[in-house]
Every structure is written in structure tokens, then in C-alpha cells.
Design a protein around this motif. Structure first.
Motif, PDB file in Angstrom:
ATOM      1  N   ARG A 101     -41.752   7.772  26.521  1.00 58.01           N
ATOM      2  CA  ARG A 101     -41.053   7.583  25.250  1.00 58.01           C
ATOM      3  C   ARG A 101     -41.066   8.893  24.476  1.00 58.01           C
ATOM      4  O   ARG A 101     -41.875   9.781  24.749  1.00 58.01           O
ATOM      5  N   ASP A 105     -36.431  10.028  19.652  1.00 58.29           N
ATOM      6  CA  ASP A 105     -35.389   9.100  20.085  1.00 58.29           C
ATOM      7  C   ASP A 105     -35.418   7.825  19.247  1.00 58.29           C
ATOM      8  O   ASP A 105     -34.379   7.315  18.818  1.00 58.29           O
ATOM      9  N   GLU A 106     -36.609   7.312  19.034  1.00 58.78           N
ATOM     10  CA  GLU A 106     -36.747   6.026  18.356  1.00 58.78           C
ATOM     11  C   GLU A 106     -36.361   6.086  16.886  1.00 58.78           C
ATOM     12  O   GLU A 106     -36.150   5.050  16.253  1.00 58.78           O
ATOM     13  N   SER A 108     -33.624   7.588  15.901  1.00 57.95           N
ATOM     14  CA  SER A 108     -32.185   7.837  15.848  1.00 57.95           C
ATOM     15  C   SER A 108     -31.396   6.543  15.673  1.00 57.95           C
ATOM     16  O   SER A 108     -31.850   5.453  16.030  1.00 57.95           O
ATOM     17  N   TYR A 111     -30.546   4.843  19.040  1.00 58.34           N
ATOM     18  CA  TYR A 111     -31.630   4.030  19.615  1.00 58.34           C
ATOM     19  C   TYR A 111     -31.590   2.629  19.014  1.00 58.34           C
ATOM     20  O   TYR A 111     -31.749   1.626  19.724  1.00 58.34           O
ATOM     21  N   GLY A 155     -37.647   3.245  26.347  1.00 58.27           N
ATOM     22  CA  GLY A 155     -37.237   4.620  26.113  1.00 58.27           C
ATOM     23  C   GLY A 155     -36.532   5.234  27.302  1.00 58.27           C
ATOM     24  O   GLY A 155     -35.570   5.996  27.146  1.00 58.27           O
ATOM     25  N   TYR A 158     -33.040   3.792  27.517  1.00 56.65           N
ATOM     26  CA  TYR A 158     -32.202   4.413  26.488  1.00 56.65           C
ATOM     27  C   TYR A 158     -31.688   5.774  26.961  1.00 56.65           C
ATOM     28  O   TYR A 158     -30.503   6.102  26.826  1.00 56.65           O
ATOM     29  N   LEU A 159     -32.576   6.567  27.553  1.00 54.97           N
ATOM     30  CA  LEU A 159     -32.162   7.886  28.040  1.00 54.97           C
ATOM     31  C   LEU A 159     -31.204   7.775  29.215  1.00 54.97           C
ATOM     32  O   LEU A 159     -30.311   8.618  29.388  1.00 54.97           O
ATOM     33  N   GLY A 162     -27.995   7.253  27.644  1.00 52.80           N
ATOM     34  CA  GLY A 162     -27.550   8.476  26.979  1.00 52.80           C
ATOM     35  C   GLY A 162     -27.121   9.579  27.925  1.00 52.80           C
ATOM     36  O   GLY A 162     -26.430  10.516  27.513  1.00 52.80           O
TER      37      GLY A 162
END
Length: 248
Positions: A101, A105-106, A108, A111, A155, A158-159, A162
Motif C-alpha cells: 500500500r 494513493d489512499e 487521492s 482511490y 492498494g 487500485y494500482l 491505474g
């Protein structure tokens, strides 16, 4: 507890001995090579203790892969100087990303959109994407391998989502299961390599915030990271292929 050994290098062209490993915790060096067995040779050795085994390795092995200093003072740069590296490299920027993680990121909005399960509105004009386009249009390469747990963390998912924006801008992002990374003995470090000559080792705090960056330019040290790069890149899978595999 087993030692955490890092492979530093070998003088062999076929993967056999001799080799040098380093204990990441104690700093001790492990030398692997051909044992010295002739009694007349052994009789000439001084202070050979019980249980100790003398071995023979080429001088070049220690010159190329042995530590040059007892201690090395880290060269730390701030995040602004780190950002400049992405504008000033000449040919390649490559990353190994091993964390589960990132606090940034968290925080944003994308996210939050991802967690909510709706479509994520990626900003293709983001400074990162803009610079990737600018660099890759000059023929430069920006690549990374992301290590993924099984099952993936939020996390990491999420990436993976992205990566669509980053790759549309010109990056080449690939993924590798953590079990495979462990099998390959990849280090649990996050770092960038620029032009195969400079390593930027990312230092995080306990809350997964990026604190600063250590710059490594010693050829022996850089070579170790290049070996990691080659192994990770060889076995990693393109992000879209990897994502498809998660749903099948």
C-alpha cells in the motif's frame, strides 16, 4: 532463524560457483567456491579453526563483487531532487515496486472512486502522465514491475487499475506474483534504476509515506540492482494480461 542472504555476483558464466553472497542483517560475506583439500596446502594456512573450510576463488570475484568499504554513508536526496531524475535521465527509468500500500494513493480522489466501485476518472493531464509522454516521445523507456500478493491487497488492485492511464501515456508496467518474486530472491525494496548507472532507493516510514530517497552510484552496488531488474522483467507479465488472469 535463517539468514537473509543477497546474491552479489558470480565469476562463473554458467551459474555455478564461485559466488559471493552478503548477509543483509549482519553484513557478513559468504564465499562459495572450490574447497582447498591438498594437505600440503592446508598445512601452510594460519589460524584455520575447527570446522572451518578453506576455499579457493579467483581474485576477480572479490574485486568485482566483494564490499569495498566496511561502512557506506548513505547519500540521501529530498523528494524534489528525486522528481528531477525523471526529467533528466537519458535512456531508461525502471522500477521494482514491492509494497502492499501507499498512503499517498489512499489520500487521492481516484482511490475513493475505486473503493466506491464506480468508474475511476483518471486525469490524463496529471504531471506524471504528461512527463511520461514527453520522455517516451523522445525514445526513452519508462518501465516497472509491481509485486502482487495472493490475494492482491486493495492498494495493489487500485494500482493495477491505474496502470491503464500510465501505460496509455507510454509506460510499460508488468506484474509478478510475490511467491515468484520470493522464489527469484528479489529484495523487498522499492527502487528506481536510471540509465543502468544510478539507483534511487525509496525509504518509507511505518505508515507507508515516502520519506526520502537514497542515491546509489557505486558500480558494484548498481550491478546488484541490475541483476534484480533483469530477473524481474524476464518473469513479469504485462499488467492487462495479469489483470485478465485475476478474473478467470
Amino acid at each position: 532463524m535463517a539468514r537473509r542472504l543477497r546474491f552479489n555476483g558470480t565469476g562463473s558464466h554458467n551459474g555455478a560457483c564461485p559466488t559471493v553472497h552478503e548477509d543483509l542483517d549482519s553484513g557478513e560475506i559468504v564465499i562459495q567456491g572450490t574447497p582447498l583439500t591438498d594437505p600440503e596446502d592446508i598445512a601452510q594456512l594460519q589460524h584455520l579453526g575447527e570446522g572451518e573450510v578453506p576455499i579457493v576463488v579467483p581474485r576477480e570475484l572479490l574485486v568485482d563483487f566483494g564490499p569495498k568499504d566496511v561502512t557506506r554513508t548513505p547519500r540521501i536526496i529530498d523528494l524534489d531532487a528525486f522528481g528531477d531524475l525523471f526529467h533528466n535521465f537519458d535512456h531508461t527509468a525502471w522500477r521494482l515496486e514491492t509494497r502492499r500500500r501507499f498512503s499517498s494513493d489512499e489520500a487521492s480522489s481516484t482511490y475513493a472512486q475505486f473503493i466506491a466501485g464506480g468508474p475511476v476518472q483518471w486525469d490524463h493531464g496529471h504531471p506524471w502522465a504528461t512527463n511520461v509522454r514527453a520522455q517516451t516521445e523522445q525514445g526513452k523507456r519508462i518501465e516497472r514491475v509491481r509485486i502482487v500478493d495472493s490475494p492482491p491487497t486493495i492498494g495493489q488492485l487500485y494500482l493495477l487499475e491505474g496502470a491503464k492511464r500510465n501505460c496509455a501515456a507510454g509506460e510499460d508496467i508488468r506484474n509478478l506474483w510475490r511467491a515468484d518474486a520470493d522464489r527469484l530472491r528479489l529484495p523487498a525494496e522499492d527502487f528506481w534504476v536510471f540509465d543502468s548507472r544510478l539507483v534511487a532507493l525509496l525509504n518509507f516510514d511505518d505508515d507507508d509515506n515516502l520519506l526520502n530517497v537514497e542515491v546509489i552510484t557505486e558500480p558494484v552496488e548498481v550491478n546488484r540492482y541490475l541483476q534484480v531488474r533483469d530477473a524481474a522483467w524476464h518473469y513479469a507479465v504485462r499488467y492487462d494480461t495479469f489483470a485478465t488472469g485475476l478474473t478467470t
